[in-house]
Design an enzyme around this catalytic site. Structure first.
Site, short mmCIF file in Angstrom:
data_model
loop_
_atom_site.label_atom_id
_atom_site.label_comp_id
_atom_site.label_asym_id
_atom_site.label_seq_id
_atom_site.Cartn_x
_atom_site.Cartn_y
_atom_site.Cartn_z
N HIS A 1 25.94 100.54 76.42
CA HIS A 1 24.89 101.07 75.83
C HIS A 1 23.64 99.79 75.83
CE1 HIS A 1 22.42 103.72 73.40
NE2 HIS A 1 21.89 102.50 72.71
N ARG B 1 12.10 108.90 62.11
CA ARG B 1 11.96 107.26 62.05
C ARG B 1 10.98 107.18 63.18
NH1 ARG B 1 17.13 104.87 63.96
NH2 ARG B 1 16.16 102.96 63.96
N LYS C 1 26.62 107.58 67.75
CA LYS C 1 26.60 108.24 68.95
C LYS C 1 27.73 107.90 69.97
CE LYS C 1 22.32 107.70 69.26
NZ LYS C 1 20.82 107.56 69.34
N1 URA Z 1 18.35 103.62 70.33
C1 URA Z 1 18.94 104.33 69.46
O1 URA Z 1 19.67 105.25 69.93
N2 URA Z 1 18.72 104.40 68.16
C2 URA Z 1 18.06 103.60 67.51
O2 URA Z 1 17.62 103.41 66.50
C3 URA Z 1 17.17 102.57 68.51
C4 URA Z 1 17.59 102.59 69.88
#
Ligand code: URA
Length: 447
Positions: free
Chosen positions: A82, A168, A187
């Site tokens: 990621h 956000r 996630k």
């Molecule tokens: N990527 C994400 O999935 N979440 C965040 O808060 C920032 C970057």
């Protein structure tokens, strides 16, 4: 639970319990807690932070707001990567098939472009027919058959993040370490993986601009992954200039295909080999990260990684014939070269500004419902440290929007600094982070 009292306690810097976080987040997901109270909570966390223990509990609560995939019946150690997001970051497109070609299963759930940064899903969807909206059953089936799958987040995975992230984004509460950590790790942990490699971008094109903040975020993410039972390592990598030479969805597919066919784009392939090497090592197919890097290089040079990419594209409905004939893709209606006004060396880029510009050319979304133009983007002829002569092209911008192209070229020029002497070239990899802490990255480069 009294939401006002909970927000007040967080605002005053107090530590919230698991039950409080569960009730608050559950109320938000179910719709009984309004956006304005969640916004106040997010802003309180933004200013007051969370303790490490609170961040871990927050991440677990986010994770269990939806389904958690179980890939336990599939053989092999499943590993994902990621990135915290950058400009020109097409690493996943090269790395996922490359690592799968080394025998490590890669189940990857990716995101869309966010702010000035690009997203893997948008890049893949620039390939006609490519489907990223697969069900969890199809996701499991494809990773079982091919050893790699690339999809988008489904409705069922971490619904709390889906709602909270959107909020956000419009309430200036993105750049908070506990909120980013909870969002990313919930996630990733929901995907059914066994191990994870994190790419924490640092520099003027990253969400975290300073090395200090990037290291703090990286240590939090790596710590959370390991505490939650997934072997996790991270690399702080450079985002003080775009990665590689192309920015924009189809352009980045083209650069990825070129690299999968063996083209040397030094910064891009350095990062890809290091992250891929770590995945192959975590996946149990190499004795060290460096040995993993060499296996990745073999997968590229033998053509196996490219072959895997073609199989993946075909399996997910994409036109793999087009990848064999890249010049059949339509071109933008307009393009313009950005010409250097003086002799010198490229000393730096305003990478954030370039990301915003690429978005405005059509490569990203300015509003949530904007439609992306897959052809639009920027091709760099020069990178930091390159000599440039007056009158020479530094970059080419492509778009269908004739009304903005001249102005865009001027703005691009304002995003470059050209100086009389060559600047020191920054390393592509700044630091390595594992469960023992932060370390300098010393493995020999493959270049
Ligand atoms: N990527 C994400 O999935 N979440 C965040 O808060 C920032 C970057």
């Amino acid at each position: 639970m009294n939401p006002v009292e909970l927000i007040r306690r967080k605002r005053n810097g107090e530590h919230l319990s698991r039950t409080e976080l569960e009730q608050f987040i559950d109320g938000y997901v179910k719709g009984s807690l309004p956006d304005y109270q969640m916004t106040a909570f997010l802003m309180a966390v933004f200013f007051q932070g969370m303790t490490p223990e609170e961040t871990r509990v927050f991440t677990e609560v986010m994770l269990h707001s939806g389904e958690v995939i179980d890939l336990g019946t599939l053989p092999g150690i499943k590993v994902d990567k990621h990135s915290t997001g950058g400009v020109g970051d097409k690493v996943s497109l090269i790395l996922a098939p490359m690592v799968a070609a080394c025998g490590v299963p890669v189940p990857m759930i990716s995101g869309r472009g966010l702010g000035h940064t690009g997203g893997t899903l948008d890049k893949l969807e620039s390939i006609p027919g490519f489907r990223t909206d697969l069900s969890i059953e199809e996701y499991k089936k494809i990773v079982g058959e091919l050893g790699v799958v690339l999809i988008g987040q489904t409705e069922k995975l971490v619904p709390a993040d889906r709602k909270m992230y959107a909020l956000r984004d419009v309430t200036a509460t993105v750049e908070s370490i506990p909120l980013i950590a909870g969002s990313i790790m919930s996630k990733k942990l929901a995907e059914g993986i066994d191990a994870l490699v994190l790419d924490i971008k640092t520099g003027n094109g990253a969400f975290m601009k300073s090395q200090e903040d990037s290291l703090a975020l990286g240590s939090t993410l790596v710590g959370l992954g390991n505490q939650m039972g997934k072997k996790t390592v991270g690399f702080v990598t450079d985002m003080s200039q775009p990665l590689g030479t192309k920015i924009g969805n189809w352009l980045e597919v083209v650069e990825s295909v070129d690299c999968l066919r063996g083209k040397r784009i030094p910064d891009l392939m350095e990062v890809t080999y290091v992250l891929g090497g770590a995945m192959v090592w975590l996946g149990g197919k190499a004795a060290s990260i460096h040995e993993g890097m060499k296996l990745c290089q073999d997968a590229i040079w033998s053509g196996k990684a490219y072959e895997k990419f073609l199989q993946l594209v075909t399996r997910q409905g994409g036109d793999s014939q087009l990848l064999e004939n890249l010049d059949r893709y339509p071109e933008s209606d307009h393009s313009i070269d950005v010409i250097s006004p003086l002799d010198g060396y490229v000393a730096g880029f305003d990478t954030f500004g370039i990301g915003v510009l690429a978005t405005e050319l059509g490569a990203g979304r300015l509003k949530v419902d904007d439609v992306i133009d897959p052809k639009a983007g920027i091709q760099l002829q020069k990178k930091v440290g390159d000599a440039v002569q007056k009158g020479e092209s530094i970059a080419t911008l492509s778009t269908d929007k004739s009304e903005i192209i001249q102005k865009a070229a001027k703005r691009f020029l304002a995003c470059i600094s050209v100086k009389g002497s060559a600047p020191p070239v920054l390393p592509a990899i700044h630091k390595y982070i594992d469960d023992k802490g932060q370390h300098p990255w010393t493995a020999p480069s493959l270049y």
